[in-house]
Design an enzyme around this catalytic site. Structure first.
Site, PDB file in Angstrom:
ATOM      1  N   LYS A   1      19.038  34.904  17.023  1.00  0.00           N
ATOM      2  CA  LYS A   1      20.226  35.699  17.345  1.00  0.00           C
ATOM      3  C   LYS A   1      20.590  36.704  16.262  1.00  0.00           C
ATOM      4  O   LYS A   1      21.342  37.646  16.492  1.00  0.00           O
ATOM      5  CB  LYS A   1      21.414  34.778  17.600  1.00  0.00           C
ATOM      6  CG  LYS A   1      21.915  34.022  16.393  1.00  0.00           C
ATOM      7  CD  LYS A   1      23.117  33.156  16.740  1.00  0.00           C
ATOM      8  CE  LYS A   1      23.634  32.412  15.526  1.00  0.00           C
ATOM      9  NZ  LYS A   1      24.813  31.566  15.846  1.00  0.00           N
TER      10      LYS A   1
ATOM     11  N   GLY B   1      28.856  21.312  -5.999  1.00  0.00           N
ATOM     12  CA  GLY B   1      27.496  20.954  -5.638  1.00  0.00           C
ATOM     13  C   GLY B   1      26.566  22.090  -6.025  1.00  0.00           C
ATOM     14  O   GLY B   1      26.923  22.966  -6.827  1.00  0.00           O
TER      15      GLY B   1
ATOM     16  N   ILE C   1      25.511  24.805  -4.497  1.00  0.00           N
ATOM     17  CA  ILE C   1      25.991  26.156  -4.216  1.00  0.00           C
ATOM     18  C   ILE C   1      27.080  26.550  -5.207  1.00  0.00           C
ATOM     19  O   ILE C   1      27.063  27.657  -5.773  1.00  0.00           O
ATOM     20  CB  ILE C   1      26.514  26.247  -2.771  1.00  0.00           C
ATOM     21  CG1 ILE C   1      25.379  26.029  -1.779  1.00  0.00           C
ATOM     22  CG2 ILE C   1      27.177  27.604  -2.517  1.00  0.00           C
ATOM     23  CD1 ILE C   1      25.829  25.911  -0.331  1.00  0.00           C
TER      24      ILE C   1
ATOM     25  N   HIS D   1      -0.473  22.365 -25.411  1.00  0.00           N
ATOM     26  CA  HIS D   1       0.597  22.523 -26.398  1.00  0.00           C
ATOM     27  C   HIS D   1       0.643  23.973 -26.864  1.00  0.00           C
ATOM     28  O   HIS D   1      -0.392  24.570 -27.133  1.00  0.00           O
ATOM     29  CB  HIS D   1       0.337  21.613 -27.603  1.00  0.00           C
ATOM     30  CG  HIS D   1       1.327  21.800 -28.711  1.00  0.00           C
ATOM     31  ND1 HIS D   1       2.613  21.300 -28.657  1.00  0.00           N
ATOM     32  CD2 HIS D   1       1.223  22.471 -29.899  1.00  0.00           C
ATOM     33  CE1 HIS D   1       3.247  21.616 -29.766  1.00  0.00           C
ATOM     34  NE2 HIS D   1       2.431  22.340 -30.541  1.00  0.00           N
TER      35      HIS D   1
END
Length: 461
Positions: free
Chosen positions: A35, A178, A180, A440
């Site tokens: 859509k 959280g 976001i 390393h």
């Protein structure tokens, strides 16, 4: 009965387009009904543009490092609209890439809103019916509103609104810490916005191991981000160009003034108005209920991504899309994805990543466990690149030496986590990683050292 397609997919996000391409690879005639924009929220108003902003925020925040080298940086011409434009370029580029892949794999794309009429028919924009032997619902999710904080795209912003900002406010409150919320906190504070990060739970990133999330909390406070935990946003009122936000922190009321508010309280599954009832599809707690291979109760209809009760992560949607397509093709049936093998990633600086059980969860389950912890400050590469804020934490069974969970906060955590996840998925003992030679200096040596500590052989702890 003859159908127009073998598979009709509602939604072209990371679940839908991956399912479509995988189905086409398996010689199934496939159509995707979308859509809005190809790629869904992730590519257009989520994962990709936010990571572009984070990258630019990191570059901008390190201008002070150039000043330490004696270079004078004039920031007066800084224009955030150009930062926004680069994020849109990243989205547009990837969206075009997905469109190319769909075309390359002969997946038909129909633009319009899809609604299920019955178990084999999808109605598009109320004027076109598409019949299919199988249907995959990948309709995604939308930003969740909080009571009293209705989105208006001016004062109260959704995550989509925040990504669409072309000019930064001087101050902002973010409701929810959280993934976001903390990513927006990092972006906006890096560009000079005064940020107040408000979390109802006792710590930011409340679903992450606390010893790991505490690293991010400490860094945020050093960046002058105002972090409020165990705090609830109660209400707000507008005075001139400012918003007065009322907080409840434990038993105390507090008011802060900001210019805008971002609500980052999670996402709601898009399960309404898509005709689930027309096919008798079950829902539970706001999600579509699924079974083996992500089938719904209706054997030829599948559901994947944010609309099912699984971690709302793009990579989970993509994997579920592959599983659904392979089930339709008759290749194999799979159980649902194993939750303890799903990696999460938070892309602010320092990054946070992990999988499996947190220490809090193993304690709640009363499991026998031990942990191994290694700090970035002991890693040569971390010191050399000035990224010493970080920790690697392994949670394991002391008898079998198998991983129960692994969590990282620090530079490149979202890349490093997959080496540990391979150990988990392959059922390897931690010793296999401990004995593997690592180049390393690399940040991945931190994983080796943390693994060696399990056996008492660590050198740099």
């Amino acid at each position: 009965m003859n159908f127009d397609y073998d598979v009709a997919i509602i939604g072209s996000g990371p679940g839908g387009y991956v399912a479509g391409i995988r189905a086409a690879q398996l010689k199934l005639k496939t159509v995707i009904i979308e859509k809005s924009d190809i790629g869904g929220i992730c590519l257009n108003w989520g994962c990709i543009p936010s990571k572009s902003l984070i990258n630019q925020a990191k570059i901008f925040s390190r201008l002070k490092d150039l000043a330490d080298m004696g270079l004078s940086i004039d920031k007066t011409s800084f224009d955030y609209s150009k930062v926004f434009a680069k994020s849109r370029d990243a989205s547009d580029r990837l969206t075009k890439g997905v469109a190319f892949l769909l075309n390359k794999n002969n997946v038909d794309l129909v633009k319009g809103t899809g609604k299920i009429l019955n178990k084999n028919t999808v109605l598009v924009d109320n004027d076109r019916e598409i019949s299919a032997k199988n249907i995959i619902i990948a309709a995604g999710s939308s930003p969740k509103e909080l009571t009293g904080f209705k989105f208006d795209s001016e004062n109260i912003l959704s995550s989509t609104d925040a990504l669409n900002l072309k000019k930064l406010p001087g101050s902002i409150a973010i409701l929810g810490a959280g993934a976001i919320g903390v990513e927006f906190a990092y972006i906006l504070s890096s560009f000079g916005c005064e940020v107040s990060l408000i979390e109802f739970m006792p710590s930011i990133l409340p679903n992450v191991d606390k010893e790991v999330s505490d690293v991010l909390s400490r860094v945020f406070r050093k960046k002058k981000i105002n972090v409020f935990t165990s705090a609830k946003a109660v209400s707000y009122e507008k005075n001139d160009n400012k918003l007065k936000l009322k907080l409840q922190i434990n038993e105390t009321e507090r008011f802060i003034e900001i210019e805008k508010i971002i609500v980052a309280a999670g996402r709601s599954a898009n399960i309404t108005e898509i005709g689930l009832e027309n096919a008798g599809i079950e829902t539970e707690n706001g999600f579509i209920k699924t079974y083996k291979s992500f089938k719904t109760k209706i054997d030829n209809i599948y559901a994947i991504g944010d609309i099912i009760n699984y971690p709302q992560l793009a990579h989970v949607a993509s994997k579920a899309g592959e599983i659904a397509a392979e089930s339709i093709a008759g290749i194999k049936e799979e159980e649902q994805i194993k939750i303890d093998q799903i990696p999460y990633g938070v892309y602010c600086e320092p990054q946070v990543a992990g999988f499996g059980l947190t220490e809090e969860q193993v304690l709640n389950k009363n499991l026998n466990y031990k942990k191994s912890v290694y700090f970035y400050r002991a890693n040569g590469k971390a010191v050399a690149i000035e990224e010493i804020e970080g920790v690697v934490k392994l949670i394991y069974d002391p008898d079998t030496k198998l991983l129960l969970g692994a969590h990282i906060a620090g530079s490149e955590a979202t890349e490093l986590v997959h080496e540990l996840l391979l150990v988990k998925k392959a059922g390897l003992k931690i010793g296999e990683l401990a004995e593997m030679i690592h180049a390393h200096p690399t940040l991945s040596e931190a994983l080796m050292e943390t693994s060696k500590y399990v056996y008492g052989t660590a050198i740099h702890i």
